[in-house]
Design a protein around this motif. Structure first.
Motif, PDB file in Angstrom:
ATOM      1  N   THR A 217       6.659  -5.912  -0.860  1.00 33.50           N
ATOM      2  CA  THR A 217       5.372  -5.310  -1.549  1.00 33.50           C
ATOM      3  C   THR A 217       5.735  -4.255  -2.679  1.00 33.50           C
ATOM      4  O   THR A 217       6.566  -3.530  -2.316  1.00 33.50           O
ATOM      5  CB  THR A 217       4.267  -4.708  -0.567  1.00 33.50           C
ATOM      6  N   HIS A 238      -0.467 -15.312  -8.154  1.00 33.10           N
ATOM      7  CA  HIS A 238      -0.277 -13.927  -7.392  1.00 33.10           C
ATOM      8  C   HIS A 238      -1.635 -13.299  -7.565  1.00 33.10           C
ATOM      9  O   HIS A 238      -2.305 -13.213  -8.792  1.00 33.10           O
ATOM     10  CB  HIS A 238       0.715 -13.259  -7.650  1.00 33.10           C
ATOM     11  N   SER A 239      -2.200 -12.817  -6.647  1.00 30.62           N
ATOM     12  CA  SER A 239      -3.372 -11.918  -6.524  1.00 30.62           C
ATOM     13  C   SER A 239      -2.698 -10.443  -6.484  1.00 30.62           C
ATOM     14  O   SER A 239      -1.672 -10.066  -6.091  1.00 30.62           O
ATOM     15  CB  SER A 239      -4.356 -11.998  -5.528  1.00 30.62           C
ATOM     16  N   LEU A 240      -3.737  -9.369  -6.997  1.00 27.88           N
ATOM     17  CA  LEU A 240      -3.256  -7.981  -7.074  1.00 27.88           C
ATOM     18  C   LEU A 240      -4.488  -7.353  -6.195  1.00 27.88           C
ATOM     19  O   LEU A 240      -5.395  -7.589  -6.244  1.00 27.88           O
ATOM     20  CB  LEU A 240      -3.367  -7.344  -8.472  1.00 27.88           C
ATOM     21  N   THR A 241      -3.964  -6.183  -5.521  1.00 29.82           N
ATOM     22  CA  THR A 241      -5.024  -5.298  -4.761  1.00 29.82           C
ATOM     23  C   THR A 241      -4.946  -4.016  -5.357  1.00 29.82           C
ATOM     24  O   THR A 241      -3.871  -3.165  -5.488  1.00 29.82           O
ATOM     25  CB  THR A 241      -4.292  -5.128  -3.360  1.00 29.82           C
ATOM     26  N   SER A 254      -9.000  -6.919  -3.996  1.00 25.80           N
ATOM     27  CA  SER A 254      -8.064  -8.061  -4.494  1.00 25.80           C
ATOM     28  C   SER A 254      -8.927  -8.662  -5.717  1.00 25.80           C
ATOM     29  O   SER A 254      -9.967  -8.828  -5.927  1.00 25.80           O
ATOM     30  CB  SER A 254      -7.941  -8.961  -3.514  1.00 25.80           C
ATOM     31  N   THR A 255      -7.922  -8.985  -6.709  1.00 32.22           N
ATOM     32  CA  THR A 255      -8.153  -9.772  -7.947  1.00 32.22           C
ATOM     33  C   THR A 255      -7.089 -10.518  -8.409  1.00 32.22           C
ATOM     34  O   THR A 255      -5.845 -10.276  -8.038  1.00 32.22           O
ATOM     35  CB  THR A 255      -8.787  -8.638  -9.003  1.00 32.22           C
ATOM     36  N   ASP A 256      -7.453 -11.479  -9.145  1.00 33.37           N
ATOM     37  CA  ASP A 256      -6.423 -12.387  -9.745  1.00 33.37           C
ATOM     38  C   ASP A 256      -6.123 -11.918 -11.460  1.00 33.37           C
ATOM     39  O   ASP A 256      -5.120 -12.147 -12.105  1.00 33.37           O
ATOM     40  CB  ASP A 256      -6.323 -13.660  -9.881  1.00 33.37           C
ATOM     41  N   ALA A 268      -1.785  -1.091  -8.591  1.00 32.58           N
ATOM     42  CA  ALA A 268      -1.698  -2.434  -8.098  1.00 32.58           C
ATOM     43  C   ALA A 268      -0.819  -2.892  -7.111  1.00 32.58           C
ATOM     44  O   ALA A 268       0.354  -2.945  -7.446  1.00 32.58           O
ATOM     45  CB  ALA A 268      -2.279  -3.486  -9.012  1.00 32.58           C
TER      46      ALA A 268
END
Length: 555
Positions: A217, A238-241, A254-256, A268
């Motif tokens: 991570t 991939h997604s980002l937190t 979370s979002t892309d 992120a």
């Protein structure tokens, strides 16, 4: 000599304030120098710090004291702004030219001296005079106090990603040409990721590469240092937190697609959970109105360890340039952590309630191309930069530099987001809005439809504020406050006012001094979309501005 005096002040401060005795003093030297740089198959000299673009990263921990000696070796005047650093009582170190200091002239130097108080996360530093921040910028990384963990799983590694803009032409010449003509300046030729545009039409420019290992991570410290563009950031597959914005922790989500305006920072978490391969990193502009924008998508590569060099890169689709729903979803997902350790101390009673209309207009200009000049304003006041710094004028009681009659409401009410009035002329002035120490302030930033409605990222120096509400159209003072979030609103230093809409913020004026508020689209700041708050001293020495350092630049 001045440097030794500064160090003596640091030692004395630690003696007088025992809480600071455990703090580390971190020393940096920034040499402002020219360096040739090649981008988009073209070479030009650029202004840099220590020859680097982006510039060096400034590291500190919460409560550390920082000194940065800036030595100017170029032909331009320079200042450095530590964007988002609260500068409690140390406005002399804030950096905006002619607001808190006179610029550092060629061949001169100045030591910025400040303490990082109550902040941790990612911020940025940049030049704060003309458009030099196009290449004079870098990251600020503020680590938590020793022994204090992140309020989220500790990442295996951290990466700094600085987004920017690139002009093939000399940026100062672009600015000067626009000011002489009265027209909008030429657009940039590309966006950049850590200084690299990636391949574009007719030029196979180098791109940024993020190296990762499967299963690990990474915390991406993402900074928008662009001059004029709000941006989308996206990683294929991939997604980002999101865990922090503007050096304040947020409730994770979370979002892309990440949305980030100039001056904003976002931390992120990225989990490398895909198979070995290469994945596209894409940075593209957001503009949901008729205003022209640099529409070049800058690209980089997310590269997994062990991936064969000939493996094709997995692609992604960037949001449409006018993807307002994407920006709304992102902005509305941001919430303060509001925990025991990181509470959201939103002011619940208000001493000053301001309604500030922001936008662009047209003033006469006999020497300009069309006989007129595009200008920008706050409450119909186009800010005129003084020739003596406002903070110096305030501290030394120098008259004639500014007035404290900035209007807290629009002088002439109209339908702000409807058909604009026939007269687009603004008034010129160097005005500040004065508040007492520790007052609570609410500001409704109202976008207008002068020339064209447009999203405005607004930055407030010297304070963090809470973004308690936003909406489209004209702010309704009766019904819209009923929908304010006073529980866990996002806390930050730069916030976007939506196109043809409004944003409401609140802050406690607990920092004496003169503090700039302006649009962080540099073109709008240049045109006059700026004002300043003057916060008076409180009752005792701990509530008063510190004396200016001995080496403060003179105008």
């Amino acid at each position: 000599m001045a440097y030794r005096i500064q160090i003596a002040v640091v030692v004395l401060a630690a003696f007088l304030f025992p809480a600071l005795a455990e703090a580390v003093v971190r020393h940096y030297k920034f040499s402002v120098v020219l360096k040739n740089a090649t981008r988009l198959c073209s070479t030009k000299p650029i202004v840099t710090i220590n020859g680097k673009f982006p510039g060096p990263t400034l590291y500190a921990r919460e409560d550390d004291m920082v000194t940065v000696r800036v030595v100017n070796h170029v032909q331009y005047n320079i200042t450095i702004h530590w964007h988002g650093i609260r500068q409690i009582r140390t406005g002399w170190a804030d950096g905006p030219a002619y607001i808190t200091q006179c610029p550092i002239q060629p061949g001169q130097s100045y030591i910025y001296n400040f303490t990082v108080m109550g902040q941790r996360g990612t911020l940025l530093w940049h030049a704060h005079i003309t458009w030099l921040r196009a290449t004079v910028h870098g990251a600020i990384v503020i680590l938590p106090k020793r022994g204090v963990p992140y309020p989220f799983p500790k990442p295996d590694k951290e990466e700094i990603i600085v987004l920017g803009e690139w002009w093939k032409a000399d940026v100062e010449k672009v600015l000067n040409q626009a000011m002489q003509s009265g027209l909008a300046p030429n657009l940039s030729d590309s966006h950049t990721i850590n200084g690299h545009p990636g391949p574009v039409s007719n030029c196979s420019s180098q791109g940024y590469t993020l190296h990762v290992e499967t299963g690990k991570t990474y915390m991406l410290r993402i900074i928008n240092a662009a001059v004029n563009d709000e941006l989308f950031f996206k990683l294929a597959g991939h997604s980002l937190t999101i865990v922090e914005v503007d050096a304040t922790y947020t409730k994770p989500f979370s979002t892309d697609t990440l949305f980030i305006a100039p001056g904003q920072t976002t931390n992120a978490l990225l989990t490398a959970n895909q198979g070995t391969g290469k994945y596209l990193i894409a940075v593209s502009p957001f503009m949901d109105t008729v205003v022209a924008v640099d529409n070049i998508t800058s690209t980089g590569t997310l590269h997994y360890k062990g991936t064969d060099a000939l493996v094709p890169t997995a692609l992604t689709t960037v949001p449409p340039q006018n993807a307002t729903p994407v920006t709304n979803t992102f902005v509305e997902s941001l919430r303060s952590l509001n925990s025991k350790n990181y509470p959201a101390n939103v002011p619940l009673t208000i001493d000053h309630s301001l309604y500030l209309t922001i936008g662009v207009g047209i003033n006469p200009c006999a020497t300009c191309v069309n006989g007129s000049r595009v200008v920008a304003d706050v409450n119909n006041v186009t800010f005129v930069m003084p020739t003596t710094a406002l903070l110096q004028a305030h501290y030394f009681n120098i008259s004639g530099v500014f007035t404290d009659d900035f209007p807290g409401n629009p002088p002439i009410p109209f339908n702000y987001t409807g058909s604009p009035p026939a007269n687009l002329k603004t008034m010129n002035g160097t005005k500040v809005y004065r508040v007492a120490y520790n007052s609570s302030v609410q500001v409704v930033l109202q976008g207008t439809a002068f020339l064209a409605p447009e999203s405005h990222p607004v930055h407030l120096h010297g304070f963090n504020f809470y973004g308690i509400g936003k909406g489209l159209g004209n702010f309704d003072p009766v019904n819209d406050p009923k929908k304010f979030n006073l529980v866990d609103p996002v806390e930050r230093n730069t916030i976007s006012v939506p196109t043809a809409g409004w944003t409401a913020i609140r802050f406690k004026a607990d920092n004496p001094g003169v503090w700039f508020l302006h649009c962080h689209l540099e073109v709008h700041t240049t045109w006059g979309l700026k004002m300043a708050f003057l916060v008076d001293n409180g009752k005792g020495p701990n509530e008063s501005i510190l004396p200016p350092p001995s080496d403060i630049p003179q105008c």
